[in-house]
Design an enzyme around this catalytic site. Structure first.
Site, PDB file in Angstrom:
ATOM      1  N   HIS A  71     -22.674  16.296  10.144  1.00 17.51           N
ATOM      2  CA  HIS A  71     -22.538  15.466  11.336  1.00 17.51           C
ATOM      3  C   HIS A  71     -21.803  16.250  12.416  1.00 17.51           C
ATOM      4  O   HIS A  71     -20.776  16.875  12.139  1.00 17.51           O
ATOM      5  CB  HIS A  71     -21.736  14.190  11.032  1.00 17.51           C
ATOM      6  CG  HIS A  71     -22.296  13.362   9.933  1.00 17.51           C
ATOM      7  ND1 HIS A  71     -21.568  12.369   9.303  1.00 17.51           N
ATOM      8  CD2 HIS A  71     -23.505  13.368   9.327  1.00 17.51           C
ATOM      9  CE1 HIS A  71     -22.304  11.787   8.375  1.00 17.51           C
ATOM     10  NE2 HIS A  71     -23.488  12.387   8.364  1.00 17.51           N
ATOM     11  N   TYR A 134      -8.231  14.289   8.481  1.00 15.18           N
ATOM     12  CA  TYR A 134      -8.701  14.910   9.710  1.00 15.18           C
ATOM     13  C   TYR A 134      -8.124  14.196  10.925  1.00 15.18           C
ATOM     14  O   TYR A 134      -8.116  12.972  11.007  1.00 15.18           O
ATOM     15  CB  TYR A 134     -10.227  15.022   9.777  1.00 15.18           C
ATOM     16  CG  TYR A 134     -11.039  13.812   9.420  1.00 15.18           C
ATOM     17  CD1 TYR A 134     -11.559  12.980  10.402  1.00 15.18           C
ATOM     18  CD2 TYR A 134     -11.316  13.521   8.080  1.00 15.18           C
ATOM     19  CE1 TYR A 134     -12.337  11.886  10.068  1.00 15.18           C
ATOM     20  CE2 TYR A 134     -12.091  12.421   7.739  1.00 15.18           C
ATOM     21  CZ  TYR A 134     -12.598  11.607   8.735  1.00 15.18           C
ATOM     22  OH  TYR A 134     -13.361  10.506   8.407  1.00 15.18           O
TER      23      TYR A 134
END
Length: 470
Positions: A71, A134
């Site tokens: 992605h 993240y």
């Protein structure tokens, strides 16, 4: 593979521009281990971009071989493992010569990676109970544009440690397009505000047919109107070039003009600067020689203190201070701007043609600045990623007075330059019936800093001849 303890913090470039690997110091003892997962003051000097994260997410995978699809998101991401180990694959899905480039590596708690916007990322767990975090610098939005790539794409040819036939993959990730069918993610946009003025027109010509550029006049984007913070999806912009300004120098000395000058050159600019700082946008701002009082003996440098004389100069000086608070900024200080429309050069040429012999000020010294020069300097600073800060940008060559320039215009248009008479500033404005703004007598700007970046403005005389012949 076990965690490597005691590494030094290092940042290493990869084969994909902007994608960098970080080796992280991990400190272990009998109790376990500790690391500084995100440390701005250490990581940015080491080479990690200050990308301004706003959200921290955690992904947990209990089984070996769990594989996430490729992605590419419209934000930057910093990925670090908390427990376990993963194999990561990154594919550049941005427009440009590196579209399709692949980089792979393993991540454990001692190795992290920074993923710039538009680079596709995928992760395969190599140990059970693996968790990775993240940081991202934007919030999720339904309006955001993503790009996807099939994990088994033959062109990317990623050497997955665990064959894809043997791992857990979502049905959606299995059906993503091959690289040949992926639409590259375009670069972030450059917004030019005040796009219908002299500089805006020059920037249109400089960036002709460049799809990154978006031009907005006051009708499309009024910087003084409420709601500027939500007028655009600002994370989609890399740069804002502020070509909007109040420039009626004498009118600024009136009550009405003073309000308008401060509103446009300071108040509205403050909002624009706040937006740029909040979204990591580079702000390019055009300043003026009027921030100086003109009493210096010699050319003004970027480090000279600001000493404006009149209201207009005060608003430009205040505006410079506002823009300087934006982490990513360029302030281009100019003088005696000449562009499309009415200006001193066109006026002198018209007077010469009509047989009128003008009196022109002979005690103000500077250099002309042609708007294509400013536009070219803007592009140069952005594309070379020159150090942020203030740059003087004018034509080069010997400084001259308005009187000397007027005589040159007469000569270049085939008229007798002796028809132009010199006069002092005081005598020129002696008959004025309204208040006149004070002018700096010395407007010469030192060009060494911008020249050191590789930008070399042409001499004023050369540009003047070209301008008159166009």
């Amino acid at each position: 593979m076990t965690i490597e303890f005691g590494k030094h913090l290092t940042v290493t470039e990869t084969t994909i521009p902007g994608l960098v690997v970080l080796e992280l110091p991990v400190h272990g003892d009998s109790r376990g281990w500790f690391k500084e997962n995100w440390q701005l003051e250490k990581m940015v000097p080491a080479g990690l971009p200050d990308f301004g994260p706003v959200q921290n997410n955690i992904s947990f995978n209990d089984a070996v071989g769990t594989t996430r699809g490729i992605h590419a998101e419209p934000w930057d991401k910093y990925v670090s493992v908390a427990t376990g180990r993963i194999f990561g694959a990154w594919v550049d899905l941005r427009e440009g010569p590196t579209f399709g480039a692949v980089f792979t590596t393993e991540l454990d708690p001692s190795r992290a990676i920074y993923v710039p916007r538009g680079v596709g990322n995928s992760y395969q767990t190599l140990e059970p109970d693996t968790a990775y975090t993240y940081l991202v610098n934007d919030h999720w939005s339904a309006a955001a544009t993503y790009s996807f790539l099939n994990l088994a794409d033959e062109t990317a040819a990623i050497a997955w440690p665990i064959p894809l036939a043997d791992v857990e993959i979502s049905e959606k990730d299995k059906n993503h397009p091959r690289l040949a069918d992926v639409t590259p993610i375009p670069a972030k946009k450059i917004l030019v505000v005040g796009a219908n003025g002299q500089l805006g027109l020059a920037l249109r010509a400089e960036y002709v047919d460049d799809p990154r550029l978006e031009f907005a006049g006051r009708e499309e984007l009024d910087l003084a109107a409420p709601g500027l913070e939500t007028a655009r999806r600002w994370r989609d912009y890399a740069t804002i070039v502020n070509a909007a300004a109040y420039t009626a120098v004498d009118m600024a000395e009136t009550a009405e003009g003073r309000s308008e000058a401060w509103g446009a050159n300071v108040t509205a600019l403050t909002t624009l600067a706040r937006i740029a700082a909040a979204h990591g946008i580079t702000l390019v701002h055009i300043s003026s020689d009027y921030v100086f009082d003109g009493t210096k003996d010699g050319a003004y440098t970027e480090q000279d203190p600001l000493t404006p004389l009149g209201v207009y100069g005060q608003t430009k000086a205040a505006g410079d201070q506002v823009v300087a608070t934006v982490p990513r900024h360029y302030i281009l200080r100019t003088s005696w701007v000449i562009g499309e429309g009415n200006n001193f050069v066109r006026t002198m040429a018209s007077l010469a043609e009509r047989g009128i012999d003008p009196k022109v000020v002979n005690d103000q010294t500077g250099r002309l600045t042609f708007t294509p020069t400013i536009a070219a300097a803007v592009r140069h600073l952005l594309e070379t990623e020159a150090p942020f800060g203030v740059y003087n940008v004018t034509s080069d060559g010997e400084p001259a007075t308005w009187f000397e320039i007027a005589r040159e215009v007469f000569a270049l248009t085939g008229h007798d330059p002796l028809r132009v008479t010199g006069v002092s500033t005081e005598d020129y404005f002696a008959a004025a019936t309204t208040r006149v703004a004070p002018r700096p007598r010395n407007s010469v700007l030192d060009l060494r800093r911008v020249q050191e970046t590789g930008f070399t403005p042409l001499a004023s005389g050369v540009l003047l001849r070209d301008y008159l012949s166009s």
